[in-house]
Design a protein around this motif. Sequence first.
Motif, PDB file in Angstrom:
ATOM      1  N   GLN A  28       7.716  35.762 153.982  1.00 48.48           N
ATOM      2  CA  GLN A  28       8.858  35.221 154.725  1.00 48.48           C
ATOM      3  C   GLN A  28       9.497  34.015 154.050  1.00 48.48           C
ATOM      4  OE1 GLN A  28       9.977  37.000 157.412  1.00 48.48           O
ATOM      5  NE2 GLN A  28       8.362  38.332 156.605  1.00 48.48           N
ATOM      6  N   VAL A  29       8.985  33.636 152.887  1.00 51.00           N
ATOM      7  CA  VAL A  29       9.513  32.474 152.172  1.00 51.00           C
ATOM      8  C   VAL A  29      10.785  32.869 151.431  1.00 51.00           C
ATOM      9  CG1 VAL A  29       9.068  30.824 150.313  1.00 51.00           C
ATOM     10  CG2 VAL A  29       7.250  31.389 151.944  1.00 51.00           C
ATOM     11  N   SER A  30      11.832  32.080 151.587  1.00 56.16           N
ATOM     12  CA  SER A  30      13.106  32.367 150.918  1.00 56.16           C
ATOM     13  C   SER A  30      13.468  31.311 149.878  1.00 56.16           C
ATOM     14  CB  SER A  30      14.238  32.462 151.957  1.00 56.16           C
ATOM     15  OG  SER A  30      14.350  31.256 152.688  1.00 56.16           O
ATOM     16  N   THR A  31      12.614  30.304 149.693  1.00 55.47           N
ATOM     17  CA  THR A  31      12.871  29.265 148.692  1.00 55.47           C
ATOM     18  C   THR A  31      12.228  29.624 147.359  1.00 55.47           C
ATOM     19  OG1 THR A  31      10.954  28.065 149.550  1.00 55.47           O
ATOM     20  CG2 THR A  31      13.127  27.379 150.345  1.00 55.47           C
ATOM     21  N   LYS A  32      12.613  28.892 146.337  1.00 57.68           N
ATOM     22  CA  LYS A  32      12.108  29.145 144.983  1.00 57.68           C
ATOM     23  C   LYS A  32      10.603  28.966 144.900  1.00 57.68           C
ATOM     24  CE  LYS A  32      13.078  27.716 140.182  1.00 57.68           C
ATOM     25  NZ  LYS A  32      13.914  26.819 139.347  1.00 57.68           N
ATOM     26  N   TYR A  33      10.080  27.976 145.612  1.00 55.23           N
ATOM     27  CA  TYR A  33       8.660  27.667 145.543  1.00 55.23           C
ATOM     28  C   TYR A  33       8.026  27.733 146.928  1.00 55.23           C
ATOM     29  CZ  TYR A  33       9.917  25.765 140.962  1.00 55.23           C
ATOM     30  OH  TYR A  33      10.396  25.612 139.690  1.00 55.23           O
ATOM     31  N   VAL A  34       6.733  28.062 146.937  1.00 58.71           N
ATOM     32  CA  VAL A  34       5.947  28.023 148.161  1.00 58.71           C
ATOM     33  C   VAL A  34       4.747  27.117 147.914  1.00 58.71           C
ATOM     34  CG1 VAL A  34       4.708  30.138 147.499  1.00 58.71           C
ATOM     35  CG2 VAL A  34       4.681  29.372 149.885  1.00 58.71           C
ATOM     36  N   LEU A  35       4.505  26.213 148.859  1.00 56.59           N
ATOM     37  CA  LEU A  35       3.332  25.348 148.801  1.00 56.59           C
ATOM     38  C   LEU A  35       2.309  25.887 149.778  1.00 56.59           C
ATOM     39  CD1 LEU A  35       2.173  22.566 147.671  1.00 56.59           C
ATOM     40  CD2 LEU A  35       2.820  21.638 149.902  1.00 56.59           C
ATOM     41  N   TRP A  36       1.165  26.329 149.262  1.00 58.39           N
ATOM     42  CA  TRP A  36       0.132  26.849 150.152  1.00 58.39           C
ATOM     43  C   TRP A  36      -0.829  25.726 150.536  1.00 58.39           C
ATOM     44  CZ3 TRP A  36      -0.394  30.895 153.099  1.00 58.39           C
ATOM     45  CH2 TRP A  36      -1.600  31.014 153.799  1.00 58.39           C
ATOM     46  N   VAL A  37      -1.106  25.613 151.845  1.00 58.42           N
ATOM     47  CA  VAL A  37      -2.078  24.644 152.356  1.00 58.42           C
ATOM     48  C   VAL A  37      -2.951  25.329 153.397  1.00 58.42           C
ATOM     49  CG1 VAL A  37      -0.649  22.602 151.933  1.00 58.42           C
ATOM     50  CG2 VAL A  37      -0.432  23.822 154.096  1.00 58.42           C
ATOM     51  N   ASP A  38      -4.201  24.921 153.501  1.00 61.37           N
ATOM     52  CA  ASP A  38      -5.051  25.374 154.597  1.00 61.37           C
ATOM     53  C   ASP A  38      -4.658  24.629 155.861  1.00 61.37           C
ATOM     54  OD1 ASP A  38      -6.302  27.030 152.862  1.00 61.37           O
ATOM     55  OD2 ASP A  38      -8.190  25.923 152.767  1.00 61.37           O
ATOM     56  N   ASP A  39      -4.976  25.216 157.017  1.00 66.65           N
ATOM     57  CA  ASP A  39      -4.531  24.601 158.273  1.00 66.65           C
ATOM     58  C   ASP A  39      -5.319  23.350 158.642  1.00 66.65           C
ATOM     59  OD1 ASP A  39      -6.896  25.812 158.938  1.00 66.65           O
ATOM     60  OD2 ASP A  39      -6.153  26.868 160.710  1.00 66.65           O
ATOM     61  N   ASP A  40      -6.374  23.014 157.887  1.00 64.91           N
ATOM     62  CA  ASP A  40      -7.123  21.779 158.178  1.00 64.91           C
ATOM     63  C   ASP A  40      -6.908  20.721 157.093  1.00 64.91           C
ATOM     64  OD1 ASP A  40      -8.516  23.141 156.225  1.00 64.91           O
ATOM     65  OD2 ASP A  40     -10.499  22.753 157.067  1.00 64.91           O
ATOM     66  N   PHE A  41      -5.815  20.850 156.337  1.00 64.59           N
ATOM     67  CA  PHE A  41      -5.441  19.813 155.381  1.00 64.59           C
ATOM     68  C   PHE A  41      -4.578  18.767 156.084  1.00 64.59           C
ATOM     69  CE2 PHE A  41      -5.674  22.677 151.341  1.00 64.59           C
ATOM     70  CZ  PHE A  41      -7.060  22.659 151.431  1.00 64.59           C
ATOM     71  N   ILE A  42      -4.519  17.585 155.474  1.00 66.66           N
ATOM     72  CA  ILE A  42      -3.708  16.487 156.014  1.00 66.66           C
ATOM     73  C   ILE A  42      -2.979  15.816 154.864  1.00 66.66           C
ATOM     74  CG2 ILE A  42      -3.749  14.281 157.246  1.00 66.66           C
ATOM     75  CD1 ILE A  42      -6.341  15.201 158.595  1.00 66.66           C
ATOM     76  N   PHE A  43      -1.650  15.767 154.946  1.00 68.16           N
ATOM     77  CA  PHE A  43      -0.853  15.098 153.917  1.00 68.16           C
ATOM     78  C   PHE A  43      -1.128  13.595 153.948  1.00 68.16           C
ATOM     79  CE2 PHE A  43       2.791  17.968 152.414  1.00 68.16           C
ATOM     80  CZ  PHE A  43       1.997  19.089 152.506  1.00 68.16           C
ATOM     81  N   CYS A  44      -1.073  12.981 152.761  1.00 71.83           N
ATOM     82  CA  CYS A  44      -1.298  11.549 152.616  1.00 71.83           C
ATOM     83  C   CYS A  44      -0.287  11.010 151.605  1.00 71.83           C
ATOM     84  CB  CYS A  44      -2.736  11.290 152.159  1.00 71.83           C
ATOM     85  SG  CYS A  44      -3.095  11.920 150.500  1.00 71.83           S
ATOM     86  N   PRO A  45      -0.266   9.709 151.344  1.00 76.20           N
ATOM     87  CA  PRO A  45       0.712   9.172 150.390  1.00 76.20           C
ATOM     88  C   PRO A  45       0.628   9.786 148.998  1.00 76.20           C
ATOM     89  CG  PRO A  45      -0.239   7.391 151.690  1.00 76.20           C
ATOM     90  CD  PRO A  45      -1.008   8.625 152.039  1.00 76.20           C
ATOM     91  N   GLN A  46      -0.521  10.368 148.639  1.00 78.56           N
ATOM     92  CA  GLN A  46      -0.666  10.971 147.308  1.00 78.56           C
ATOM     93  C   GLN A  46      -0.242  12.444 147.282  1.00 78.56           C
ATOM     94  OE1 GLN A  46      -4.888   9.292 147.112  1.00 78.56           O
ATOM     95  NE2 GLN A  46      -4.381   9.491 144.937  1.00 78.56           N
ATOM     96  N   THR A  47       0.202  12.962 148.425  1.00 73.27           N
ATOM     97  CA  THR A  47       0.633  14.366 148.472  1.00 73.27           C
ATOM     98  C   THR A  47       2.097  14.432 148.066  1.00 73.27           C
ATOM     99  OG1 THR A  47      -0.868  14.600 150.364  1.00 73.27           O
ATOM    100  CG2 THR A  47       0.513  16.481 149.828  1.00 73.27           C
ATOM    101  N   LYS A  48       2.349  14.288 146.789  1.00 70.67           N
ATOM    102  CA  LYS A  48       3.706  14.231 146.257  1.00 70.67           C
ATOM    103  C   LYS A  48       4.120  15.617 145.758  1.00 70.67           C
ATOM    104  CE  LYS A  48       4.401   9.740 146.695  1.00 70.67           C
ATOM    105  NZ  LYS A  48       5.441   9.214 147.612  1.00 70.67           N
ATOM    106  N   ILE A  49       4.823  16.356 146.594  1.00 78.07           N
ATOM    107  CA  ILE A  49       5.275  17.688 146.198  1.00 78.07           C
ATOM    108  C   ILE A  49       6.210  17.598 144.997  1.00 78.07           C
ATOM    109  CG2 ILE A  49       6.458  19.776 146.972  1.00 78.07           C
ATOM    110  CD1 ILE A  49       5.664  19.129 149.799  1.00 78.07           C
ATOM    111  N   GLU A  50       6.976  16.512 144.918  1.00 79.62           N
ATOM    112  CA  GLU A  50       7.929  16.354 143.816  1.00 79.62           C
ATOM    113  C   GLU A  50       7.245  16.440 142.458  1.00 79.62           C
ATOM    114  OE1 GLU A  50       9.553  14.129 147.366  1.00 79.62           O
ATOM    115  OE2 GLU A  50       7.610  14.407 146.402  1.00 79.62           O
TER     116      GLU A  50
END
Length: 526
Positions: free
Chosen positions: A342-364
Amino acid sequence: MRANRRLCFAVAVFVPMSLLCIHMWNKSDKVVAIWNREAPEDILDSSLLQPLEKYAGIGLKWKDEVLELLPKNNCRCEAETTLNLPFRQELIGKPFALNFTAAVEPLGIGETHKRREVEYKNFKMRMYNPADRIIITQANSPLQYPAQGVEVRPLKTILIPGLCLLDLKKKNRYEVSLSCTMGTFDVAAEVDSVTIKGTGGKQITLSSILLDNMNRQLQLISYTNTMFHPNTADTVRFQSNGHTASFTIKVRHPPVPKLYDMGPSKSKYNISALVTIATKTFLRYDKLQDLIDSIRKYYPTVTIIIADDSEKPQKVEGPFIEQYIMPFGKGWFAGRNLAISQVSTKYVLWVDDDFIFCPQTKIEKLVDVLERTSLDMVGGAVREITGYYTTYRQIISVIPGDKEGDCLRTNQGYHHVIEGFPNCVVADGVVNFFLARTDKVLKVGFDPRLSRVAHLEFFIDGLGTLHVGSCDDVVVDHASKIHLPWSKTKNDKEYFKFRYPKSVAEINSQHALYYFKNRFKCMTGN
C-alpha cells in the motif's frame, strides 16, 4: 560468596571483551565507493549509418523498408492513420492519442519536467550494468564483432555494430556468413560489388572481391527479432573461411521507469513526500500507540501504514494513518506484504510495532545514503533498554553443493565501509529497522508461509537482487522486553503464545521451506 563475586567479575569482563573481539574479527578495513555510475548513451544512434572515412567513396543503394524498421528515438504522439472499414471501431477500437503533458501544465510543467529528469537520470544510473556496454572484440582471427552490449526490443530491428573482416592473408575473394535462431538478417543498404544471399532469413552470406566494400556492407547488417520473449537472448554465429565467433544479442523490453515526484520542497529532502512508515501489529496496541506518538513527535505528517491480524482488531485513528485488517493470525510476512503493497512513496521505512523513535532516529540520514549511492536498502541500529545496540549485520553466501542441495552460510559482519559515510557499511542482511526502495522490496516480497518467526529468510530471497547497507548512527529505541510474571496482561500472554511457537512441526515447516524452495541441504554460521 567471594567465589561468586569473582565469577561475576570474570563474566562482566569476559563477555564485553569477547563481543569486542568478535566485532573486530568481523570488521573489514576496506572502504569502497558505491556512488551511482554514469549510464552509457543509447548505442543505436544514427552514427552507425555513417561510413568511416576509408569507406566514404563506396557506392551503395539504401533499402527504405529496412531503414523504416530501425529505432529513431523520435516517437510521435499522433493517432495512427488506418483504413476506415465498416464496424472498425466496434471490432478493434478507434485510434487515439493522449498527451500527458496537458495534465501537468496546471502544476507548472517546467519545474515538473526538471524534477522528472533528475529522477530519470538517477533511475538510469541505478539500472546500468557494465555488462550492457558495447565492447567490440578486435580481430585476433580475421573476425571483429561485438563481444557484449548488443540489444534489441522484442520483434524490433537494429543494426549490428562492430562487424568487420581483416585481411590476414591476401585472398581473391572474401566470404562471411551470420546465422541465428530467433531472428532474421537483412541489410540497410546494398553495397556495390558485394553479393548477398539469404536476406530475410536466419542465415545471411556476403561475398566480394573487394575487402573495403565487404566491410562497408558489414556495417549495414540488420537483425530483426522474430520470436517474442520479453527477456531472452539470441546467439549469433559469425563465420569466415574456417574461423567462427559467437556473440549474443539481448532481446528484451527495456525497464520501464518508475519515478516518484516528491514535489517542490524548500528543504533538501521532503520526508513526508519521500517516505512512508510501515509496521505490522498483533494485539500490542499499547506499544503501537507508543510508536505512533514517538513518530509524531519528529515526523507529524509522514504516513503510517499498519497491517493488523489481531482477532478483535481495535481501530487506530489519527491523521496520516492507514490501518489494514487481515484475517486472524495470518502472520508476520503476510502482514509485511500487505503493508508495503500500500506504499505509494519512493521509500518505505520498516519498523516493528514496539520500536520508539528518539532524537537519533534521523530518517533524513538514511534517505541521503540511498539518494547518493546504488544501495536499495539501508538498515539502522536498534537500542535495547540495556543500552546495547544491534544492527544484525549479516554476510550471506550460498556454497554450491551436490545433488542433495547447496549449503547456506551466514556470518556476522559486513563486506566494506561506504566511502563518504564512515558509519555505514555494505552487508547482506540488516536489522528489522530499515529504509528501502519500495519497488525493490516489492520485487523480492515476503513469503507468507513464514507466519511468526522470520527475518533472515527475506534477505536470503533477496540475495543477488538487493544491494544492502547498514548505518549505526541512525538509532531507534526498543521497548522493554522485560515482563514480570505478575505484570503480564491477557493480551501479553496471547501474544507470546503466537510469537514464540515451540512446536517441532512449526520448526520443521520452516526448515522444509529452506530445503525445497531454496534447495538448501544445510545451514552454517555464527
